[in-house]
Design a protein around this motif. Structure first.
Motif, PDB file in Angstrom:
ATOM      1  N   ALA A  36     -24.473  42.050  16.623  1.00 48.22           N
ATOM      2  CA  ALA A  36     -25.637  42.297  15.780  1.00 48.22           C
ATOM      3  C   ALA A  36     -25.423  43.611  15.034  1.00 48.22           C
ATOM      4  O   ALA A  36     -25.375  44.679  15.644  1.00 48.22           O
ATOM      5  N   VAL A  37     -25.313  43.526  13.717  1.00 42.06           N
ATOM      6  CA  VAL A  37     -24.930  44.666  12.895  1.00 42.06           C
ATOM      7  C   VAL A  37     -26.149  45.232  12.176  1.00 42.06           C
ATOM      8  O   VAL A  37     -26.882  44.501  11.503  1.00 42.06           O
ATOM      9  N   SER A  38     -26.356  46.542  12.304  1.00 39.14           N
ATOM     10  CA  SER A  38     -27.417  47.209  11.554  1.00 39.14           C
ATOM     11  C   SER A  38     -27.169  48.702  11.570  1.00 39.14           C
ATOM     12  O   SER A  38     -26.449  49.211  12.436  1.00 39.14           O
ATOM     13  N   LEU A  60     -23.161  49.337   5.793  1.00 38.37           N
ATOM     14  CA  LEU A  60     -22.310  48.434   5.025  1.00 38.37           C
ATOM     15  C   LEU A  60     -22.020  48.930   3.622  1.00 38.37           C
ATOM     16  O   LEU A  60     -21.219  48.319   2.899  1.00 38.37           O
ATOM     17  N   MET A  61     -22.634  50.039   3.212  1.00 39.16           N
ATOM     18  CA  MET A  61     -22.259  50.682   1.960  1.00 39.16           C
ATOM     19  C   MET A  61     -20.901  51.379   2.079  1.00 39.16           C
ATOM     20  O   MET A  61     -20.272  51.694   1.074  1.00 39.16           O
ATOM     21  N   ASP A  62     -20.463  51.632   3.294  1.00 36.91           N
ATOM     22  CA  ASP A  62     -19.134  52.186   3.549  1.00 36.91           C
ATOM     23  C   ASP A  62     -18.126  51.051   3.422  1.00 36.91           C
ATOM     24  O   ASP A  62     -18.204  50.058   4.155  1.00 36.91           O
ATOM     25  N   PRO A  63     -17.165  51.126   2.501  1.00 37.20           N
ATOM     26  CA  PRO A  63     -16.244  50.013   2.288  1.00 37.20           C
ATOM     27  C   PRO A  63     -15.467  49.576   3.530  1.00 37.20           C
ATOM     28  O   PRO A  63     -15.057  48.417   3.618  1.00 37.20           O
ATOM     29  N   SER A  64     -15.294  50.459   4.487  1.00 39.08           N
ATOM     30  CA  SER A  64     -14.547  50.095   5.685  1.00 39.08           C
ATOM     31  C   SER A  64     -15.414  49.406   6.734  1.00 39.08           C
ATOM     32  O   SER A  64     -14.892  48.754   7.649  1.00 39.08           O
ATOM     33  N   ALA A  65     -16.729  49.518   6.610  1.00 36.57           N
ATOM     34  CA  ALA A  65     -17.629  49.042   7.665  1.00 36.57           C
ATOM     35  C   ALA A  65     -17.614  47.530   7.859  1.00 36.57           C
ATOM     36  O   ALA A  65     -17.579  47.057   9.005  1.00 36.57           O
ATOM     37  N   PRO A  66     -17.651  46.697   6.805  1.00 38.24           N
ATOM     38  CA  PRO A  66     -17.673  45.252   7.049  1.00 38.24           C
ATOM     39  C   PRO A  66     -16.484  44.769   7.856  1.00 38.24           C
ATOM     40  O   PRO A  66     -16.635  43.959   8.787  1.00 38.24           O
ATOM     41  N   GLY A  67     -15.295  45.248   7.530  1.00 40.82           N
ATOM     42  CA  GLY A  67     -14.119  44.847   8.293  1.00 40.82           C
ATOM     43  C   GLY A  67     -14.170  45.316   9.733  1.00 40.82           C
ATOM     44  O   GLY A  67     -13.748  44.606  10.654  1.00 40.82           O
ATOM     45  N   GLU A  68     -14.715  46.505   9.947  1.00 31.81           N
ATOM     46  CA  GLU A  68     -14.788  47.056  11.307  1.00 31.81           C
ATOM     47  C   GLU A  68     -15.741  46.248  12.184  1.00 31.81           C
ATOM     48  O   GLU A  68     -15.440  45.988  13.357  1.00 31.81           O
ATOM     49  N   GLU A 114     -22.834  46.860  -4.429  1.00 29.05           N
ATOM     50  CA  GLU A 114     -22.130  47.267  -3.210  1.00 29.05           C
ATOM     51  C   GLU A 114     -22.780  46.629  -1.985  1.00 29.05           C
ATOM     52  O   GLU A 114     -22.093  46.085  -1.114  1.00 29.05           O
ATOM     53  N   PHE A 115     -24.097  46.708  -1.922  1.00 30.01           N
ATOM     54  CA  PHE A 115     -24.813  46.265  -0.730  1.00 30.01           C
ATOM     55  C   PHE A 115     -24.943  44.751  -0.667  1.00 30.01           C
ATOM     56  O   PHE A 115     -24.759  44.144   0.396  1.00 30.01           O
ATOM     57  N   ASN A 116     -25.242  44.125  -1.792  1.00 32.66           N
ATOM     58  CA  ASN A 116     -25.583  42.703  -1.786  1.00 32.66           C
ATOM     59  C   ASN A 116     -24.406  41.777  -2.073  1.00 32.66           C
ATOM     60  O   ASN A 116     -24.513  40.578  -1.804  1.00 32.66           O
ATOM     61  N   LEU A 117     -23.320  42.302  -2.619  1.00 35.09           N
ATOM     62  CA  LEU A 117     -22.186  41.431  -2.920  1.00 35.09           C
ATOM     63  C   LEU A 117     -20.871  41.949  -2.366  1.00 35.09           C
ATOM     64  O   LEU A 117     -20.176  41.241  -1.641  1.00 35.09           O
ATOM     65  N   PHE A 118     -20.527  43.197  -2.675  1.00 32.47           N
ATOM     66  CA  PHE A 118     -19.213  43.681  -2.257  1.00 32.47           C
ATOM     67  C   PHE A 118     -19.084  43.781  -0.742  1.00 32.47           C
ATOM     68  O   PHE A 118     -18.014  43.525  -0.183  1.00 32.47           O
ATOM     69  N   ALA A 119     -20.166  44.140  -0.052  1.00 32.51           N
ATOM     70  CA  ALA A 119     -20.112  44.176   1.412  1.00 32.51           C
ATOM     71  C   ALA A 119     -19.856  42.781   1.973  1.00 32.51           C
ATOM     72  O   ALA A 119     -19.150  42.620   2.977  1.00 32.51           O
ATOM     73  N   VAL A 120     -20.408  41.769   1.322  1.00 30.16           N
ATOM     74  CA  VAL A 120     -20.166  40.379   1.735  1.00 30.16           C
ATOM     75  C   VAL A 120     -18.715  40.004   1.498  1.00 30.16           C
ATOM     76  O   VAL A 120     -18.055  39.392   2.352  1.00 30.16           O
TER      77      VAL A 120
END
Length: 268
Positions: A36-38, A60-68, A114-120
């Protein structure tokens, strides 16, 4: 109904409240193991934590966070079967609605995408190899009816969500033959903190219309949006659709969009 999700591993973003919280609870009750990510741990999410639900704090605004956070699924539970890209809406620090295209600056547009598309995009990029290792899996992207019926409000948000819809179709076409199903769920107005919290959409609309928060939620917003049911949807109603799409019971459903919008969209 048994959705055959027992033992499957899921990552759910935007998990602390609203739709994401409802998705985490639903998947966990069906026997899934959930990351659960938040950004923050709310009391409601904390109540769900345990052996099968693990909180992964991330911005998730951090570019490395989604992969982590996707990698965390392999670390905690040995792999990944389900990715639910639910985090979205106003980027941290932003307030919606915006009533004109002229309101958001270039920086606002960048933050919205960044938040709604690139993080995805980044989460999917990290998830695909893990899903393929398991012989396939499912991705559910939470979009918005704004992507299909944009208007003067929130042009930047609608554009980002339209990009998400296109992304889902493209991913389904490329990875469907390899066993990865990709579907989109598009909520209309849902009674979440986005609407109800102090300074949220209900307060912004109330100030603009000379009304109050409760009247906006119960009467004004449903009237403005011409909701057939006359009321905003509940987060659980969206979560139920997400869980079904994550289930093997939906094995032949991919590249589709499912709308939970109280009758907001009128077009065929």
């Amino acid at each position: 109904m048994d959705l055959h999700l027992s033992g499957r591993v899921a990552v759910v973003t935007g998990a602390s409240k609203g739709i994401g919280l409802a998705v985490v609870g639903t998947l966990a009750r069906e026997g899934a193991r959930v990351i659960a990510v938040s950004r923050k741990l709310t009391p409601e999410l904390a109540a769900l934590l345990g052996a099968t639900v693990v909180h992964a704090p991330a911005d998730l605004m951090d570019p490395s966070a989604p992969g982590e956070v996707v990698a965390r699924a392999a670390e905690e539970f040995g792999g990944l079967d389900i990715l639910v890209n639910n985090a979205g809406g106003p980027p941290p620090g932003a307030t919606l609605p915006r009533f004109s295209f002229l309101t958001p600056t270039d920086d606002d547009w960048r933050a919205m995408f960044e938040f709604n598309l690139f993080a995805v995009v980044r989460a999917v990029r990290a998830a695909v190899p893990l899903l393929l290792e398991r012989g396939g899996g499912t991705i559910v992207n939470i979009s918005s009816t704004s992507a299909r019926q944009p208007g003067a409000l929130n042009a930047d948000y609608a554009a980002a969500k339209a990009g998400m819809n296109t992304l889902g179709k493209a991913l389904s076409e490329e990875f469907g033959p390899q066993g990865i199903r990709v579907n989109t769920v598009s909520p209309g107005p849902v009674r979440t903190a986005w609407w109800t919290e102090q300074g949220g959409a209900a307060d912004v609309i109330a100030a603009h219309a000379g009304s109050d928060r409760d009247s906006v939620l119960t009467t004004l917003a449903p009237q403005m949006m011409r909701l057939t049911t006359g009321r905003l949807a509940a987060p659980q109603q969206v979560a139920d659709v997400v869980a079904l799409l994550a289930s093997p019971l939906s094995a032949n459903t991919t590249g589709a969009e499912f709308v939970v919008d109280s009758g907001f969209l009128k077009e065929l």
